[in-house]
Design an enzyme around this catalytic site. Structure first.
Site, PDB file in Angstrom:
ATOM      1  N   ARG A 191       0.835  -1.193   0.000  1.00  0.00           N
ATOM      2  CA  ARG A 191       0.000   0.000   0.000  1.00  0.00           C
ATOM      3  C   ARG A 191       0.870   1.244   0.000  1.00  0.00           C
ATOM      4  O   ARG A 191       2.026   1.204   0.363  1.00  0.00           O
ATOM      5  CB  ARG A 191      -0.882   0.036   1.253  1.00  0.00           C
ATOM      6  CG  ARG A 191      -2.085  -0.865   1.160  1.00  0.00           C
ATOM      7  CD  ARG A 191      -2.957  -0.693   2.380  1.00  0.00           C
ATOM      8  NE  ARG A 191      -3.746   0.522   2.319  1.00  0.00           N
ATOM      9  CZ  ARG A 191      -3.869   1.401   3.323  1.00  0.00           C
ATOM     10  NH1 ARG A 191      -3.225   1.228   4.442  1.00  0.00           N
ATOM     11  NH2 ARG A 191      -4.624   2.475   3.187  1.00  0.00           N
TER      12      ARG A 191
ATOM     13  N   LYS B  75       2.695  -6.986  12.526  1.00  0.00           N
ATOM     14  CA  LYS B  75       2.043  -7.171  11.228  1.00  0.00           C
ATOM     15  C   LYS B  75       2.405  -8.523  10.615  1.00  0.00           C
ATOM     16  O   LYS B  75       3.572  -8.840  10.420  1.00  0.00           O
ATOM     17  CB  LYS B  75       2.440  -6.023  10.285  1.00  0.00           C
ATOM     18  CG  LYS B  75       1.788  -6.147   8.907  1.00  0.00           C
ATOM     19  CD  LYS B  75       1.792  -4.842   8.140  1.00  0.00           C
ATOM     20  CE  LYS B  75       1.328  -5.053   6.703  1.00  0.00           C
ATOM     21  NZ  LYS B  75       1.044  -3.830   5.987  1.00  0.00           N
TER      22      LYS B  75
ATOM     23  N   ARG C 216      -1.763   4.263  13.116  1.00  0.00           N
ATOM     24  CA  ARG C 216      -0.691   3.674  13.907  1.00  0.00           C
ATOM     25  C   ARG C 216      -0.932   3.925  15.385  1.00  0.00           C
ATOM     26  O   ARG C 216      -1.500   4.951  15.760  1.00  0.00           O
ATOM     27  CB  ARG C 216       0.659   4.117  13.375  1.00  0.00           C
ATOM     28  CG  ARG C 216       1.252   5.313  13.802  1.00  0.00           C
ATOM     29  CD  ARG C 216       2.586   5.617  13.118  1.00  0.00           C
ATOM     30  NE  ARG C 216       2.931   6.945  13.578  1.00  0.00           N
ATOM     31  CZ  ARG C 216       3.530   7.849  12.846  1.00  0.00           C
ATOM     32  NH1 ARG C 216       3.893   7.591  11.637  1.00  0.00           N
ATOM     33  NH2 ARG C 216       3.786   9.031  13.347  1.00  0.00           N
TER      34      ARG C 216
HETATM   35  C1  BTN Z   1       0.354  -3.777   2.366  1.00  0.00           C
HETATM   36  O1  BTN Z   1       1.109  -2.850   2.064  1.00  0.00           O
HETATM   37  O2  BTN Z   1       0.097  -4.041   3.531  1.00  0.00           O
HETATM   38  C2  BTN Z   1      -0.287  -4.616   1.271  1.00  0.00           C
HETATM   39  C3  BTN Z   1       0.641  -5.664   0.784  1.00  0.00           C
HETATM   40  C4  BTN Z   1       0.077  -6.553  -0.303  1.00  0.00           C
HETATM   41  C5  BTN Z   1       1.117  -7.524  -0.859  1.00  0.00           C
HETATM   42  C6  BTN Z   1       0.517  -8.513  -1.802  1.00  0.00           C
HETATM   43  S1  BTN Z   1       1.623  -9.858  -2.149  1.00  0.00           S
HETATM   44  C7  BTN Z   1       0.549 -10.411  -3.409  1.00  0.00           C
HETATM   45  C8  BTN Z   1       0.032  -9.180  -4.122  1.00  0.00           C
HETATM   46  N1  BTN Z   1       0.941  -8.782  -5.179  1.00  0.00           N
HETATM   47  C9  BTN Z   1       1.498  -7.606  -4.934  1.00  0.00           C
HETATM   48  O3  BTN Z   1       2.319  -7.042  -5.672  1.00  0.00           O
HETATM   49  N2  BTN Z   1       1.067  -7.126  -3.768  1.00  0.00           N
HETATM   50  C10 BTN Z   1       0.095  -7.993  -3.155  1.00  0.00           C
END
Ligand code: BTN
Length: 326
Positions: A120, A185, A321
């Site tokens: 994100r 996390k 947070r």
């Molecule tokens: C976050 O930032 O918390 C979200 C992370 C999401 C990661 C997943 S891994 C599978 C899918 N492909 C990606 O490039 N991102 C999501």
């Protein structure tokens, strides 16, 4: 066999080493019809994928810890909607986004590693080989963009329930879309969408769950993290985990399409990591402090401000947070 850019010889080497036992150079050379020097060079190259491989004179090569590789046969068994499996991709989300016009609801993609995993707020998602779960799931939401609100919360519940079915109790959720385990996390959700007003919208739901964080990657992560492996001696079965996640998304997305967020609200509330805790909400450059008071029926965060007023926040690039982390 999984497709992808890691050469077939290296894939075979990884498959042989995955058991965590010693394999001698000559045994590997015979099995893969290579010279021992070639085996050695390929093993060196595998370290570049984040694999920690020991070499002991007289014994051969061994991984620091066994790997639980995705089992393509099991994953594909009985599936009616395509499941795309790769050794290596830039991003499973990018893959499904690029082919979304040809995708059917329920189509999914898994990779053993991502070279440009997306998190994100434009952040990278650390995605070493065969360590975690990198899964993306496509859904065409017939009611269009207006019905997407709260989806990340519903997906959080789907993932938490899938993990619980795999035996991991006490999964918690952080608004809007993080999974927590023991206060740290464990995973994240990145939903990407494309659509026109008044038309169905294409959703790619990206799920990243930490399974067994290798020591070499731990420092790259800028916040406290948890993984499912923890101190357990028994290897986490990534295939079983992927199957539970796919099943939970299949059922959960049908339910979301028909009833929206409503059936997920109570389950979300029961796993709310920061309920009644002092938090800071980040909105771009702005920071708002308050006490988290759960979510409203639309999935907005309810924040009790210093004035005592409870205000709902939703959408956009918001991030929460705990104040003790400020
Ligand atoms: C976050 O930032 O918390 C979200 C992370 C999401 C990661 C997943 S891994 C599978 C899918 N492909 C990606 O490039 N991102 C999501």
């Amino acid at each position: 066999m999984l497709a992808g850019m890691i050469s077939s010889v290296r894939q075979q080497l990884i498959e042989r080493l995955a058991d965590g036992e010693f394999h001698s150079g000559s045994e590997l050379a015979t099995e893969l019809v290579l010279s021992r020097t070639a085996v050695h060079n390929h093993i060196e190259a595998l370290s570049g994928y984040g694999l920690e491989i020991y070499r002991v004179k007289g014994k051969g090569y061994r991984l620091a810890a066994p790997l639980s590789l995705l089992d393509a046969e099991q994953l594909l068994l009985g599936r009616s909607v395509p499941l795309h499996l790769f050794w290596q991709l830039d991003s499973t989300n990018a893959f499904l986004m690029a082919r979304r016009e040809r995708c059917h609801s329920g189509e999914a993609c898994l990779a053993e590693m991502q070279t440009a995993g997306r998190g994100r707020r434009g952040r990278p998602w650390v995605s070493p080989l065969a360590c975690h779960l990198y899964l993306s799931y496509f859904w065409r939401l017939e009611q269009g963009m207006g019905a997407v609100g709260g989806l990340s919360l519903a997906v959080g519940v789907m993932l938490a329930q899938a993990l619980e079915r795999c035996g991991y109790a006490d999964i918690e959720l952080k608004w809007p879309n993080d999974l927590y385990l023991q206060g740290r996390k464990l995973g994240g959700i990145l939903i990407e969408m494309q659509g026109q007003i008044g038309e169905p919208c294409d959703l790619v739901i990206g799920c990243g769950i930490n399974v067994a964080m290798p020591a070499s990657m731990a420092d790259l992560i800028d916040q406290p993290w948890a993984d499912l492996q923890g101190d357990s001696a028994e290897r986490v079965d990534r295939t079983a985990l992927a199957q539970e996640v796919l099943a939970a998304l299949a059922t959960g997305m049908q339910q979301f399409e028909q009833q929206g967020l409503a059936p997920f609200i109570a389950a979300w509330g029961a796993r709310d990591r920061f309920r009644d805790q002092a938090v800071t909400l980040l909105m771009g450059e702005r920071e708002i402090q308050g006490v988290a008071r759960g979510i409203d029926p639309q999935g907005n965060l309810q924040l009790e401000l210093a004035s005592g007023q409870i205000k709902a926040f939703g959408g956009g690039e918001l991030s929460l947070r705990p104040q003790w982390q400020n």
